[in-house]
Design a protein around this motif. Structure first.
Motif, PDB file in Angstrom:
ATOM      1  N   GLY A 271       1.965  -2.089   7.706  1.00 48.64           N
ATOM      2  CA  GLY A 271       1.830  -0.877   6.900  1.00 48.64           C
ATOM      3  C   GLY A 271       2.328  -0.782   5.519  1.00 48.64           C
ATOM      4  N   GLY A 272       1.282  -0.332   4.714  1.00 51.36           N
ATOM      5  CA  GLY A 272       1.592  -0.440   3.334  1.00 51.36           C
ATOM      6  C   GLY A 272       0.554  -1.203   2.577  1.00 51.36           C
ATOM      7  N   VAL A 273      -0.168  -1.911   3.115  1.00 52.31           N
ATOM      8  CA  VAL A 273      -1.167  -2.710   2.569  1.00 52.31           C
ATOM      9  C   VAL A 273      -2.237  -2.048   1.926  1.00 52.31           C
ATOM     10  N   LEU A 274      -2.669  -0.810   2.308  1.00 52.46           N
ATOM     11  CA  LEU A 274      -3.306   0.256   1.692  1.00 52.46           C
ATOM     12  C   LEU A 274      -2.876   1.530   1.734  1.00 52.46           C
ATOM     13  N   ALA A 275      -2.994   2.298   0.865  1.00 50.22           N
ATOM     14  CA  ALA A 275      -2.423   3.594   0.787  1.00 50.22           C
ATOM     15  C   ALA A 275      -3.342   4.497   1.788  1.00 50.22           C
ATOM     16  N   TRP A 276      -2.655   5.409   2.260  1.00 51.07           N
ATOM     17  CA  TRP A 276      -3.264   6.124   3.685  1.00 51.07           C
ATOM     18  C   TRP A 276      -4.232   6.786   3.094  1.00 51.07           C
ATOM     19  N   ASP A 277      -4.707   7.333   1.798  1.00 48.95           N
ATOM     20  CA  ASP A 277      -6.084   8.087   1.726  1.00 48.95           C
ATOM     21  C   ASP A 277      -7.052   7.068   1.083  1.00 48.95           C
ATOM     22  N   HIS A 278      -6.824   5.688   1.340  1.00 48.34           N
ATOM     23  CA  HIS A 278      -7.983   4.883   0.839  1.00 48.34           C
ATOM     24  C   HIS A 278      -9.153   4.940   1.815  1.00 48.34           C
ATOM     25  N   PRO A 279     -10.292   5.099   1.258  1.00 47.17           N
ATOM     26  CA  PRO A 279     -11.362   5.375   2.172  1.00 47.17           C
ATOM     27  C   PRO A 279     -11.395   4.282   3.292  1.00 47.17           C
TER      28      PRO A 279
END
Length: 640
Positions: A271-279
């Motif tokens: 969790g955290g490797v990408l922001a939640w709103d990244h496509p």
């Protein structure tokens, strides 16, 4: 050779003060401090050594108090994760019960592949006083002691039975602590008499020493096989684990998925490797994953595992990946994980180094437009489901999803959420909208009830050491709170600001729900008064416990959210006020544990009895047998 006359404990403590971890351009203290609870086993050893340094060089090796030996290790693990395994604390305990109390912490550190140095005391090596207080006695083997129980839960174990052994043992311990493959709990058992014995210590042993974290690149042929597999994929999917964060590879992962269009699902550690709103980010995967991630994973023809150990929750007990021809590309610094479950393409290498090379090798590859549209549609559908779960209901007793939504809305993008056990890890994995690489801290390799408060303090301690003043928000259920809450005193004593949100379920919400699904009807999971006639705790009379009063007695600022239609608004206001405060705040809210998060279509294999007289168990067994039909014996397909 120039030497310095010291005790074994004095030499060990000073040695630890001069160890440094180097990771590229970063250099930091490997052991920035020691937690200690003293008894007859170490008060004249490690305790005296720390006191002496405190008088002579107080900044060299700081000492910190703790209230429970298990919690010392939890603090160390929380610190280590924030520092991406470059630093951790040492924890010193006395003989017998003090040492035994650290065993749970040791198992947690090893399960999570996070470094923690344990210094449990042992009975007399000379046996001059035999048996001593708190010594075990086994007639068949008088040498077995409590510290031997650390062997199966440690990545490194040794006992300093003679002073001269200290040098090789200390160096061996440091090697494992700083090795990205081997790290976990590192245990040096210290007999109480040896701790105080004299030793002529070479000054070289006490000089600064650097330990460089290895970042190996992929073998040429293995990398070529990975590129070939990905290039041939029509529906690729990435499973990102904690190894991405420990390698500081989140930016490289973002660039890779933006080049290729490949979607990403994360384990709890990832969790955290990408922001939640990244496509390309579809949220958690597996038993507690999102519907979007699990749909894509089920159909994927190539799964790219990056820094994941493929736990049963990540694989949904081997039901997550349903494509009969799926190929697995497993990128992991540890061969143990890279080869798991019959993978065809193991790549034994550092996540960041491999991603850098993949970006170049696959710069001309992208998923087709139909698959890209499916990713967008599934993500949009799940985002709408989360919005609905977060919507204000006006219920007097809000459900946990609504509570999570309120805390999320009141938090800042870089705040860290900390959790470990119960139903919260599953709900957070589905619902929490992570906005920063360090913003999601859910200990789910061991899922230890009681980790949350101590681990959260360790996280905050780690952030402060890095000059980072973001807030840490610990969410904890009443079951976990009752397991281990005494480190609240540590937060008060040191002025460490943490926001604690306690969700009062009046029992074990997670196991209660699981108990229902396996046909045990929440037996033994409710906090109720004992019914002497029925001989159980299943009645309606709740226990008159007051956990808010308990927290207040420790000296915290306490906010009690009263049940009612404004409960969620009051919770949001309380979190906002807590963020503005300079001291720790404890927020207590009652919930309805029967309101669940939206379904993510994940499954967890918990065996149901084949034979039972209970109709509820019989029905659960029928459902269990149906679900088992989707399990795969191996994740990777066999070679033809």
């Amino acid at each position: 050779m120039t030497t310095k006359t010291m005790t074994v404990s004095q030499a060990l403590v000073e040695f630890l003060a001069h160890q440094w971890t180097v990771d590229g351009d970063l250099r930091e203290r490997t052991i920035p401090g020691i937690f200690g609870i003293f008894g007859h086993g170490n008060v004249a050893g490690v305790g005296q050594a720390l006191k002496q340094l405190n008088v002579e060089q107080p900044d060299l090796m700081p000492y910190y108090q703790a209230r429970n030996e298990q919690a010392m290790v939890h603090q160390s693990v929380g610190y280590a994760r924030v520092h991406r395994r470059r630093g951790t604390f040492a924890s010193a305990a006395s003989v017998g019960p003090g040492a035994a109390n650290m065993l749970t912490g040791a198992a947690l550190a090893t399960s999570n592949r996070l470094p923690a140095l344990l210094l449990p005391s042992d009975t007399f090596a000379t046996r001059v006083a035999d048996p001593v207080l708190q010594q075990l006695e086994h007639p068949h083997d008088l040498g077995i002691q409590v510290t031997d129980a650390f062997r199966p839960v440690s990545r490194f174990f040794d006992r300093v039975e003679r002073p001269e052994q200290l040098y090789s043992i200390a160096l061996g311990a440091m090697r494992v602590l700083t090795d990205p493959v081997e790290t976990g709990a590192v245990t040096i058992a210290l007999p109480e008499d040896v701790q105080a014995e004299r030793l002529e210590v070479p000054l070289e042993f006490l000089q600064d020493r650097e330990w460089r974290i290895r970042r190996p690149r992929a073998d040429r042929d293995a990398f070529a096989a990975a590129v070939q597999a990905i290039r041939g994929a029509k529906r690729p999917f990435i499973v990102a684990g904690g190894g991405v964060l420990y390698s500081s590879a989140e930016e490289q992962l973002r660039e890779f998925v933006e080049v290729t269009g490949i979607a990403v699902g994360t384990s709890q550690a990832g969790g955290g490797v990408l922001a939640w709103d990244h496509p390309q980010y579809l949220g958690g995967i597996g038993a507690t994953g999102t519907l979007a991630a699990n749909r894509l994973a089920a159909d994927a023809d190539v799964i790219i595992g990056i820094g994941t150990r493929y736990s049963d929750f990540t694989t949904a007990s081997r039901t997550a990946f349903q494509n009969a021809d799926v190929t697995f590309v497993n990128i992991n610094v540890a061969s143990f994980d890279a080869y798991k479950h019959g993978t065809e393409v193991p790549v034994i290498a550092d996540a960041r180094e491999t991603l850098v090379e993949l970006i170049t090798a696959l710069e001309d590859y992208t998923v087709d437009s139909d698959y890209a549209q499916r990713i967008r549609a599934d993500k949009s559908e799940w985002d709408s489901a989360v919005d609905a779960a977060f919507a204000r209901s006006g219920l007097s007793l809000p459900g946990q999803p609504e509570i999570i939504g309120a805390v999320q809305a009141a938090s800042a993008p870089k705040d860290v959420i900390v959790q470990a056990a119960g139903s919260l890890p599953g709900d957070l994995h589905k619902l929490w909208r992570v906005r920063d690489a360090l913003g999601y801290h859910v200990e789910y390799a061991f899922s230890c009830m009681g980790y949350e408060i101590a681990g959260g303090i360790g996280v905050k301690r780690g952030l402060l050491a890095a000059g980072d003043d973001r807030d840490v928000i610990v969410m904890v259920g009443d079951g976990s709170y009752l397991m281990l809450n005494t480190e609240l005193v540590t937060a008060v004593a040191e002025g460490i600001k943490v926001i604690f949100v306690l969700i009062q379920n009046h029992g074990y919400a997670s196991i209660g729900h699981l108990s229902e699904t396996v046909g045990s009807e929440r037996f033994g999971t409710l906090y109720r008064e004992y019914n002497a006639d029925a001989r159980n705790f299943q009645g309606d009379a709740r226990l008159p416990i007051d956990l808010a009063a308990n927290a207040r007695s420790y000296g915290l600022d306490v906010v009690e959210i009263e049940p009612g239609p404004s409960a969620i608004d009051d919770l949001s206001a309380a979190v906002t006020a807590a963020k503005a405060s300079d001291s720790s705040t404890f927020i207590h809210i009652n919930s309805d544990p029967l309101i669940y998060a939206p379904d993510g279509a994940g499954w967890w294999d918990v065996p149901v009895p084949e034979v039972s007289t209970l109709p509820s168990t019989q029905q659960a067994r029928e459902s269990y047998e149906d679900l088992r039909l989707s399990q795969r014996p191996l994740l990777g397909k066999a070679k033809r």
